[in-house]
Design an enzyme around this catalytic site. Structure first.
Site, PDB file in Angstrom:
ATOM      1  NE  ARG A  60      -1.222   1.195  -1.399  1.00 41.43           N
ATOM      2  CZ  ARG A  60      -2.485   0.832  -1.575  1.00 41.43           C
ATOM      3  NH1 ARG A  60      -2.927  -0.285  -1.001  1.00 41.43           N
ATOM      4  NH2 ARG A  60      -3.308   1.567  -2.288  1.00 41.43           N
ATOM      5  CG  HIS A  64      -3.336   3.781   2.506  1.00 38.78           C
ATOM      6  ND1 HIS A  64      -4.385   3.704   1.623  1.00 38.78           N
ATOM      7  CD2 HIS A  64      -2.220   3.945   1.745  1.00 38.78           C
ATOM      8  CE1 HIS A  64      -3.934   3.827   0.377  1.00 38.78           C
ATOM      9  NE2 HIS A  64      -2.627   3.957   0.430  1.00 38.78           N
ATOM     10  CG  ASP A  65      -3.502   4.096  10.883  1.00 39.47           C
ATOM     11  OD1 ASP A  65      -4.708   4.415  11.001  1.00 39.47           O
ATOM     12  OD2 ASP A  65      -2.745   3.968  11.852  1.00 39.47           O
ATOM     13  N   GLY A  70      -4.448  10.709  11.660  1.00 34.91           N
ATOM     14  CA  GLY A  70      -3.186  10.419  12.315  1.00 34.91           C
ATOM     15  C   GLY A  70      -2.963   8.924  12.449  1.00 34.91           C
ATOM     16  CB  SER A  74      -8.802   5.197  12.190  1.00 37.26           C
ATOM     17  OG  SER A  74      -7.997   5.716  11.139  1.00 37.26           O
ATOM     18  CG  ASN A  88      -7.995   2.697   2.586  1.00 38.59           C
ATOM     19  OD1 ASN A  88      -6.855   2.946   2.217  1.00 38.59           O
ATOM     20  ND2 ASN A  88      -8.602   3.405   3.532  1.00 38.59           N
ATOM     21  N   PRO A 157      -3.346  10.332  -1.471  1.00 34.39           N
ATOM     22  CG  PRO A 157      -1.155  11.070  -1.398  1.00 34.39           C
ATOM     23  CD  PRO A 157      -2.141  10.252  -0.636  1.00 34.39           C
ATOM     24  CG  HIS A 187       5.236   3.570  -4.855  1.00 39.15           C
ATOM     25  ND1 HIS A 187       4.559   4.535  -5.576  1.00 39.15           N
ATOM     26  CD2 HIS A 187       4.438   3.302  -3.783  1.00 39.15           C
ATOM     27  CE1 HIS A 187       3.427   4.843  -4.970  1.00 39.15           C
ATOM     28  NE2 HIS A 187       3.329   4.108  -3.879  1.00 39.15           N
ATOM     29  CG  ASP A 232      12.185  -1.911  -8.527  1.00 36.61           C
ATOM     30  OD1 ASP A 232      12.560  -1.869  -9.711  1.00 36.61           O
ATOM     31  OD2 ASP A 232      12.974  -2.041  -7.581  1.00 36.61           O
ATOM     32  CG  ASP A 240      16.453  -1.790  -4.753  1.00 39.49           C
ATOM     33  OD1 ASP A 240      15.462  -1.113  -5.133  1.00 39.49           O
ATOM     34  OD2 ASP A 240      16.790  -2.852  -5.307  1.00 39.49           O
TER      35      ASP A 240
END
Length: 311
Positions: A60, A64-65, A70, A74, A88, A157, A187, A232, A240
Site C-alpha cells: 500500500r 500511495h507513493d 510518481g 515523496s 495517509n 482514491p 485488498h 479478505d 490470492d
C-alpha cells in the site's frame, strides 16, 4: 541556422519522453549494488515474520507513493505534509521497515540506491512472501526533494469512491480500468480501520447482511474508529484471488471495492479473476510494473536518509 521543423521538434520531444522512461532497468544495480535484492528480501522476510500484515502495508505504501508525483519516495519525507494528508494519516505504515532496509543497503552500497527503488522492491517481496506472484522490478528511480499533501488528497482514491471516480483517478495516472481492477486485488491482504468502512456496513444496500452484521460487531456506529477488520474474510494473510470471490457475494469491505462488481463495466473481469488465479496474478504483475513507471526519469537525488532531503 534554420529554425527546426515541426517534425524535428516532435522527434526531440519523443526522444526526451523515451529517455525519461527508458531509465528504468531490471539490471540497474547489477554492478553498483549486486546484493541489493537479497538485502531487501532478507529484511522483508524478517518484517513479515514479525508481523504478516506488514506485507500489505508495504504494498500500500508503494501505491500511495506512486499516485503522488510518481514513484519518487515523496511519501517517506517527514516534511511537506504528505504523510499527514487525509488518505495517509494514521493509515499508511511501514516507514520503519523502509528505514531498516535503507540502513542495510547503505552499509553495503552507500549513496547508490534510491529510497523509491527500495519501496518498489519491498512491495514486490511483501506480495510474494504472502503467497503472491513475483516479478523483475525495473529500477533506477530517483528520490523527490519535495512532498505534496494537496496531491495526496486529490489523487488517492477514497474508500467511498464510485466506479466512475476510480476509473478517472487511475486514468489520471495512465492506468486503465483493467489495471485498476487488477491492482484493487491487493485488498486480498491486510486490514482496514473501522472508520474507512463504517459507512458501507451501516448504509450500503449492496452488502451481504450476515457480512455486515459480522463487521458491525467490532465497528460500532460511533467510536472504535481504529478497530481493525480483515480486508479478505477467508485468507487475510495470503495473497490470492479471494478478494474477487468476496465481491461476487457482496462481501467487499469498502464501498469502492463493491463498486467493481455492482452491475458496471468491471463485472465480467471480476468474474474472470474469481475463477482464474493465474489470470489475476498475470494482470496484477503487469499493472504493478506499469504503475511503477509513473514518473520514471524524474529529476531527483539518492537520499541518504529516506525521511529527509540531502543537505
Amino acid at each position: 541556422m534554420a529554425a527546426p521543423t515541426l517534425m524535428q521538434c516532435l522527434l526531440a520531444i519523443s526522444l526526451l519522453s523515451f529517455a525519461a522512461h527508458a531509465q528504468l532497468s531490471t539490471m540497474f544495480y547489477a554492478s553498483s549494488c549486486p546484493n541489493l535484492q537479497g538485502i531487501v528480501r532478507a529484511a522483508m522476510t524478517q518484517a513479515i515474520n514479525n508481523e504478516p500484515r506488514m506485507g500489505a502495508s508495504l504494498l500500500r505504501l508503494f501505491f500511495h507513493d506512486c499516485f503522488v508525483q510518481g514513484c519518487d519516495a515523496s511519501i517517506l519525507l517527514d516534511a511537506g505534509g504528505e504523510k499527514s494528508a487525509g488518505p495517509n494519516a494514521n493509515s499508511v505504515r511501514g516507514y520503519e521497515v523502509i528505514d531498516t532496509i535503507k540502513k542495510n543497503v547503505e552499509a553495503a552500497c552507500p549513496g547508490v540506491v534510491s529510497c523509491a527503488d527500495i519501496v518498489a522492491l519491498a512491495a514486490r517481496d511483501g506480495t510474494n512472501l504472502l503467497g503472491g506472484p513475483t516479478w523483475n522490478v525495473p529500477l533506477g528511480r530517483r528520490d523527490s526533494t519535495t512532498a505534496s499533501a494537496s496531491l495526496a488528497n486529490q489523487n488517492l482514491p477514497p474508500p467511498t469512491a464510485s466506479l466512475g471516480t476510480l476509473i478517472s483517478l487511475f486514468g489520471r495516472q495512465g492506468l486503465s480500468a483493467r489495471d485498476m481492477t487488477a491492482l484493487s486485488g491487493a485488498h486480498t491482504i491486510g486490514q482496514a480501520r473501522c472508520t474507512t468502512f463504517r459507512g458501507r456496513i451501516y448504509g450500503d444496500t449492496d452488502i451481504n447482511a450476515s457480512f455486515a452484521a459480522l463487521r458491525q460487531q467490532t465497528c460500532p456506529r460511533s467510536g472504535g474508529d481504529g478497530n481493525l477488520a480483515p480486508m479478505d474474510l477467508q485468507t487475510p494473510a495470503r495473497f490470492d484471488n479471494a478478494y474477487y470471490t468476496n465481491l461476487l457475494s457482496q462481501r467487499g469491505l469498502f464501498h469502492s471495492d463493491q463498486e467493481l462488481f455492482n452491475g458496471g463495466s468491471q463485472d465480467a473481469l471480476v468474474r474472470q479473476y474469481s475463477s482464474s488465479p493465474s489470470q489475476f496474478n498475470s494482470d496484477f504483475v503487469a499493472a504493478m510494473i506499469k504503475m511503477g513507471n509513473i514518473g520514471a526519469g524524474n529529476a531527483g537525488q539518492i537520499r541518504r536518509n529516506c525521511r529527509v532531503v540531502n543537505s
